[in-house]
Design a protein around this motif. Structure first.
Motif, PDB file in Angstrom:
ATOM      1  N   HIS A  45       0.842  -1.198   0.000  1.00  0.00           N
ATOM      2  CA  HIS A  45       0.000   0.000   0.000  1.00  0.00           C
ATOM      3  C   HIS A  45       0.876   1.246   0.000  1.00  0.00           C
ATOM      4  O   HIS A  45       1.997   1.234   0.501  1.00  0.00           O
ATOM      5  N   LEU A  46       0.307   2.316  -0.551  1.00  0.00           N
ATOM      6  CA  LEU A  46       0.968   3.621  -0.584  1.00  0.00           C
ATOM      7  C   LEU A  46       0.167   4.600   0.255  1.00  0.00           C
ATOM      8  O   LEU A  46      -1.063   4.529   0.290  1.00  0.00           O
ATOM      9  N   VAL A  47       0.852   5.515   0.901  1.00  0.00           N
ATOM     10  CA  VAL A  47       0.181   6.584   1.646  1.00  0.00           C
ATOM     11  C   VAL A  47       1.071   7.823   1.584  1.00  0.00           C
ATOM     12  O   VAL A  47       2.299   7.731   1.580  1.00  0.00           O
ATOM     13  N   TYR A  48       0.433   8.976   1.476  1.00  0.00           N
ATOM     14  CA  TYR A  48       1.132  10.261   1.488  1.00  0.00           C
ATOM     15  C   TYR A  48       0.982  10.857   2.877  1.00  0.00           C
ATOM     16  O   TYR A  48      -0.106  10.820   3.474  1.00  0.00           O
ATOM     17  N   VAL A  49       2.078  11.432   3.406  1.00  0.00           N
ATOM     18  CA  VAL A  49       2.055  12.117   4.698  1.00  0.00           C
ATOM     19  C   VAL A  49       2.495  13.553   4.472  1.00  0.00           C
ATOM     20  O   VAL A  49       3.576  13.805   3.921  1.00  0.00           O
ATOM     21  N   ASP A 100      -0.855  14.988   8.423  1.00  0.00           N
ATOM     22  CA  ASP A 100      -2.052  14.291   7.954  1.00  0.00           C
ATOM     23  C   ASP A 100      -1.650  13.270   6.900  1.00  0.00           C
ATOM     24  O   ASP A 100      -0.699  13.472   6.149  1.00  0.00           O
ATOM     25  N   THR A 101      -2.420  12.203   6.836  1.00  0.00           N
ATOM     26  CA  THR A 101      -2.147  11.163   5.851  1.00  0.00           C
ATOM     27  C   THR A 101      -3.290  11.062   4.853  1.00  0.00           C
ATOM     28  O   THR A 101      -4.433  11.385   5.159  1.00  0.00           O
ATOM     29  N   SER A 102      -2.948  10.602   3.672  1.00  0.00           N
ATOM     30  CA  SER A 102      -3.966  10.328   2.658  1.00  0.00           C
ATOM     31  C   SER A 102      -4.620   8.986   2.982  1.00  0.00           C
ATOM     32  O   SER A 102      -4.202   8.284   3.901  1.00  0.00           O
ATOM     33  N   VAL A 103      -5.613   8.625   2.208  1.00  0.00           N
ATOM     34  CA  VAL A 103      -6.185   7.285   2.345  1.00  0.00           C
ATOM     35  C   VAL A 103      -5.153   6.279   1.828  1.00  0.00           C
ATOM     36  O   VAL A 103      -4.289   6.608   1.017  1.00  0.00           O
ATOM     37  N   SER A 139      -6.852   2.952  -9.785  1.00  0.00           N
ATOM     38  CA  SER A 139      -7.864   4.000  -9.915  1.00  0.00           C
ATOM     39  C   SER A 139      -7.321   5.378  -9.552  1.00  0.00           C
ATOM     40  O   SER A 139      -7.675   6.368 -10.180  1.00  0.00           O
ATOM     41  N   SER A 140      -6.465   5.456  -8.552  1.00  0.00           N
ATOM     42  CA  SER A 140      -5.874   6.751  -8.202  1.00  0.00           C
ATOM     43  C   SER A 140      -4.577   6.526  -7.434  1.00  0.00           C
ATOM     44  O   SER A 140      -4.397   5.492  -6.790  1.00  0.00           O
ATOM     45  N   LEU A 141      -3.709   7.495  -7.524  1.00  0.00           N
ATOM     46  CA  LEU A 141      -2.466   7.493  -6.767  1.00  0.00           C
ATOM     47  C   LEU A 141      -2.641   8.410  -5.567  1.00  0.00           C
ATOM     48  O   LEU A 141      -3.479   9.309  -5.591  1.00  0.00           O
ATOM     49  N   PRO A 142      -1.847   8.220  -4.524  1.00  0.00           N
ATOM     50  CA  PRO A 142      -1.913   9.189  -3.429  1.00  0.00           C
ATOM     51  C   PRO A 142      -1.427  10.553  -3.913  1.00  0.00           C
ATOM     52  O   PRO A 142      -0.710  10.648  -4.909  1.00  0.00           O
ATOM     53  N   SER A 143      -1.815  11.578  -3.221  1.00  0.00           N
ATOM     54  CA  SER A 143      -1.359  12.931  -3.542  1.00  0.00           C
ATOM     55  C   SER A 143       0.164  12.963  -3.506  1.00  0.00           C
ATOM     56  O   SER A 143       0.784  12.370  -2.624  1.00  0.00           O
ATOM     57  N   THR A 145       5.780  13.263   2.167  1.00  0.00           N
ATOM     58  CA  THR A 145       6.490  11.992   2.159  1.00  0.00           C
ATOM     59  C   THR A 145       5.557  10.923   1.621  1.00  0.00           C
ATOM     60  O   THR A 145       4.378  10.864   1.994  1.00  0.00           O
ATOM     61  N   LEU A 146       6.071  10.092   0.765  1.00  0.00           N
ATOM     62  CA  LEU A 146       5.317   8.961   0.238  1.00  0.00           C
ATOM     63  C   LEU A 146       5.884   7.709   0.900  1.00  0.00           C
ATOM     64  O   LEU A 146       7.098   7.497   0.909  1.00  0.00           O
TER      65      LEU A 146
END
Length: 177
Positions: A106-110, A116-119, A161-165, A172-173
């Motif tokens: 999984h990927l998440v943006y911080v 704050d974190t992305s979904v 469907s989408s990438l994190p911001s 930070t990714l």
């Protein structure tokens, strides 16, 4: 399908459809696969579906996936500020000797400013092998990315469907399992 072959692997006992529209098939093997070993399956070049369409690829590498450890997969390239109209992409590299299931990553943006974190964004909705020593890229528009980067390897580029911001000024990714 009986002409298909798994190199240096078990024989194929049976092949059967796993959906009513015959879009997906399951293969029953004569014996178990060995974890950590890569296999190659090849199908005849003249194999077609009911409408006469040929397979785009006739050979595939696969194996039983293992849980990745820190340092097994790393970011090779992040395209977060593409030419206008082109999609972002994230390219990963498996530098380990493990076969890794992309659906377990999984990927998440911080945000650096707010923490704050992305979904969470799964790297794949389907079970896909990231083979040792290979690249695996994800984008929201696979065909545009293939068209723009003619040296890309289409079988290693997947649509999600989408990438994190991925703002180009901070953040930070993170990739995790």
């Amino acid at each position: 399908m009986r002409k298909s072959i798994i190199h240096e692997g078990p024989g194929i006992e049976d092949v059967f459809s796993s959906d009513l529209l015959f879009r997906e098939f399951k293969i029953q093997l004569s014996s178990s696969l060995t974890r950590g070993k890569s296999y190659k399956i090849e199908f005849p070049d003249d194999m077609t579906d009911f409408a006469g369409n040929k397979m785009e690829r006739s050979s595939f590498l696969f194996g039983l996936a293992e849980t990745p450890s820190g340092g097994d997969i790393f970011f090779n390239e992040l395209l977060f500020n593409p030419i206008p109209g082109d999609p972002d992409y994230i390219e990963l590299y498996n530098c380990s000797d493990k076969i890794i299931d992309a659906s377990k990553l999984h990927l998440v943006y911080v945000s650096d400013a707010t923490a704050d974190t992305s979904v969470l964004v799964p790297v794949s909705q389907e079970r896909r092998c990231i083979m040792p020593g290979t690249y695996y890229a994800v984008t929201s528009d696979r065909q545009k990315t293939i068209n723009r980067y003619t040296s890309s390897v289409p079988e290693n580029l997947f649509r999600i469907s989408s990438l994190p911001s991925m703002p180009d000024d901070e953040g930070t990714l993170i990739l995790f399992n």
